[in-house]
Write an enzyme that holds these catalytic residues in place. Sequence first.
Site, mmCIF file in Angstrom:
data_model
loop_
_atom_site.group_PDB
_atom_site.id
_atom_site.type_symbol
_atom_site.label_atom_id
_atom_site.label_comp_id
_atom_site.label_asym_id
_atom_site.label_seq_id
_atom_site.Cartn_x
_atom_site.Cartn_y
_atom_site.Cartn_z
ATOM 1 N N SER A 146 0.861 -1.181 0.000
ATOM 2 C CA SER A 146 0.000 0.000 0.000
ATOM 3 C C SER A 146 0.898 1.231 0.000
ATOM 4 O O SER A 146 2.067 1.159 0.396
ATOM 5 C CB SER A 146 -0.874 0.006 1.261
ATOM 6 O OG SER A 146 -1.495 1.271 1.450
ATOM 7 N N TYR A 159 -2.529 -1.307 10.365
ATOM 8 C CA TYR A 159 -2.388 -1.511 8.918
ATOM 9 C C TYR A 159 -1.055 -0.951 8.433
ATOM 10 O O TYR A 159 -0.321 -1.610 7.686
ATOM 11 C CB TYR A 159 -3.553 -0.827 8.201
ATOM 12 C CG TYR A 159 -3.585 -1.008 6.702
ATOM 13 C CD1 TYR A 159 -4.035 -2.196 6.136
ATOM 14 C CD2 TYR A 159 -3.198 0.021 5.850
ATOM 15 C CE1 TYR A 159 -4.085 -2.360 4.757
ATOM 16 C CE2 TYR A 159 -3.244 -0.126 4.473
ATOM 17 C CZ TYR A 159 -3.685 -1.318 3.936
ATOM 18 O OH TYR A 159 -3.730 -1.475 2.570
#
Length: 268
Positions: A146, A159
């Site tokens: 990401s 995350y």
Amino acid sequence: MTEFGTQARRAIVTGADSGIGRAAAVALAAAGMDVGITWHSDREGAERTADEVRTHGARAVVTQLDVSDIPGCGDVLDGLIHELGGVDVFVNNAGTGAQKPFLELSLDDWNRVMDTDLTGAFVCLQRAARAMAAAGRGGRLIAVTSVHEHQPMVGASVYDAAKHGLGGLMKNLALELGALGITAVSVAPGEIATEMTGNDDVDPHTVDRPGIPLGRPGDAREVAALIAFLASPEAGYITGASIVVDGGMLQMGPQAGAAITAHDWRSL
């Protein structure tokens, strides 16, 4: 030193029932690869992916995989590799997240995301790498991380930590596995029009994103095209890198900071 060859290849894409995973599986099939497709809770979505894969004349094998089942996920992956007859390209795409302020994040939340995004990824990457090493043909390890592998986001501490960890793991794999002809590359998407971002089946060109230089979210097929290139012999000298696919989002750091006039960004 082993070199990745141009022989017929077998690929596995985890979390290929929708979004980036589905697009990657189809792109790899279009490049001439048989594809192992894993799903967690959406079997029908995985079967639709398999149908698309087969339209390219490729073989599709569908298997349920819970990446947070450790170490059971590795045994499932071993079985899928055996059914395919080997693996030359492994795309670690399955993942999850948690949107909670750090002070409210529970240990259960932390463990769930870490098990899926990092520990389970480690187990699956290791099983795939072992199979590639044993076959002696080299291979490609590709992890979908990401933009938050590179920059944090409020409310996404676990995350961010998991994606930072996965990106670091891929750099280490590049060092350790290079002599075996196995490359390791991270693909770091920004906002992509998928179910995860609430824009599934939406034309990203119709979604306005003023904070992204290209002015829109990305299309899953744009990420998949990069994955297919990284899986090809032409990408043989790319390893240890994290390639961002974000429409320029990360370049907006100082610019966005200068444009913010309120403290609303501090909360979810």
